[in-house]
Scaffold this active site. Sequence first.
Site, short mmCIF file in Angstrom:
data_model
loop_
_atom_site.label_atom_id
_atom_site.label_comp_id
_atom_site.label_asym_id
_atom_site.label_seq_id
_atom_site.Cartn_x
_atom_site.Cartn_y
_atom_site.Cartn_z
N HIS A 88 12.36 -3.85 -17.19
CA HIS A 88 11.91 -2.64 -16.49
C HIS A 88 13.14 -1.91 -15.97
CE1 HIS A 88 8.49 -0.40 -14.83
NE2 HIS A 88 9.29 -0.10 -13.82
N ASP A 121 -0.37 -0.18 -6.68
CA ASP A 121 0.85 0.51 -7.12
C ASP A 121 0.48 1.76 -7.92
OD1 ASP A 121 3.70 0.91 -7.61
OD2 ASP A 121 3.14 0.52 -9.68
N ARG A 151 3.48 8.93 -4.52
CA ARG A 151 4.93 9.10 -4.27
C ARG A 151 5.49 10.21 -5.13
NH1 ARG A 151 7.17 3.87 -6.12
NH2 ARG A 151 9.20 4.71 -5.57
N SER A 210 7.15 -1.58 -6.05
CA SER A 210 6.43 -0.96 -7.16
C SER A 210 6.78 -1.67 -8.47
CB SER A 210 6.80 0.53 -7.22
OG SER A 210 6.46 1.09 -8.46
N LYS A 239 4.05 -4.77 -10.43
CA LYS A 239 3.55 -4.64 -11.82
C LYS A 239 4.08 -5.75 -12.70
CE LYS A 239 5.13 -0.42 -12.62
NZ LYS A 239 5.28 0.46 -11.49
#
Length: 442
Positions: free
Chosen positions: A97, A175, A182, A197, A201
């Site tokens: 990520h 999230d 956000r 966040s 996930k």
Amino acid sequence: MTGLTSGMSHLDAPTVIRTKRDGGVLSDAAIDWVIDGYTHGRVADAQMSALLMAIFLRGMTNGEIARWTAAMIDSGERLDFRDLRRDGKPLRLVDKHSTGGVGDKITIPLVPVVMACGGAVPQAAGRGLGHTGGTLDKLESIPGFTAEIPKGQIRQQLCELGAAIFAAGELAPADRKIYALRDVTATTESLPLIASSVMSKKIAEGARALVLDTKVGSGAFLATEAESRQLARTMVDLGAEHGVPTRALLTDMNTPLGRTVGNAVEVVESLEVLEGGGPDDVVELTLALAREMCEASGLDGVDPGQTLRDGTAMDCFRRLVAAQGGDVTKLSADVLPLGRHSDTVRAPRGGTMGDIDAMAVGLAVWRLGAGRSAPGEQVQFGAGMRIHRRPGEPVAAGEPLFTLYTDTPERLAGAAAELDGAWSVADHPPPGRPLIIDRISI
Ligand code: URA
């Protein structure tokens, strides 16, 4: 500091917001209550927006970040693929990520490279956030491609193909809601909110090892290298706490990655990489992350670069796109969408291209329609920018430096204005910077 909210017999949103607004520490009970309440609609968007802004301004302790992350994981299901087998052996479940960058299309070539190396990638991907693009917005520019796939299909793809790229859906639904909020409340650039966040996930998605690409520089969400390092360390520690071995690369995001920024234009550039070409920086980062993913998942003796040279990564990508409904006959620059209206910025003089500010490019592309200014807004798949000259390349007077694309021509002037002062043509090349700055692990 106004004191703790622990011991409150009765929790309510204004008190939780006030506690954080005034610099207090939220109790575990307050965090659990507010995340659960927001997930189920008992805490309103306006209240969560106020709390997010208070967190943005006041920060969180490590203890608060850990609890906020755990509460977001608990807001939905945690996938578990440990029972899956390929050729009788457990899958090498590994994911990556990024903390968000400009021109950061790396997931698109990286996932098929790791598939071709024998990994299995359960990739819960996101949409654009602030000035940064989102993998799902990019991939959905491929006609037919869908990331809304059921769990059974994710399991089947992992076994049969070695990857699935899916919208987080029921994973960490808190999230999903907070991320969208956000994006439109100017609360993205917050270490606790980014760390929780990303990790909620990624811990919920069922990967058994995780590699993070933590961005550093003007186009990153956090302003300084020290903050990005702290973000990486926080996420690596959160992974360890939840039994997901996590490591992070710190990578340069002062200048956009590659020569394209936007939605479909980045898919086209990813196809070039999968064909064995593409910009050097995109290839370098793809392969560095692939090596980390292979090592983290125990895939020894593989050469990720070979999968780009011999076409096996491209084969994997086509199979993945087809499995998720994408029309593989449309995987070409001539067919993928490109904004109908364009504007070109030309070189005022000859010389060498200087630095190109990633944040300005990200904002320009967002203004062209590649991102959102209201929750749930449809992005333009054809919106984007081509960067004709990268830092250090020779420039001739009058030649195109940037081409901007959009379907809504009234966006062009504002987007071009974002580029004012964000680049230069000079007599000498800008100082070089390493793309990969450091590596952080437990
Ligand atoms: N990626 C995420 O999933 N969340 C963030 O906050 C930033 C990048």
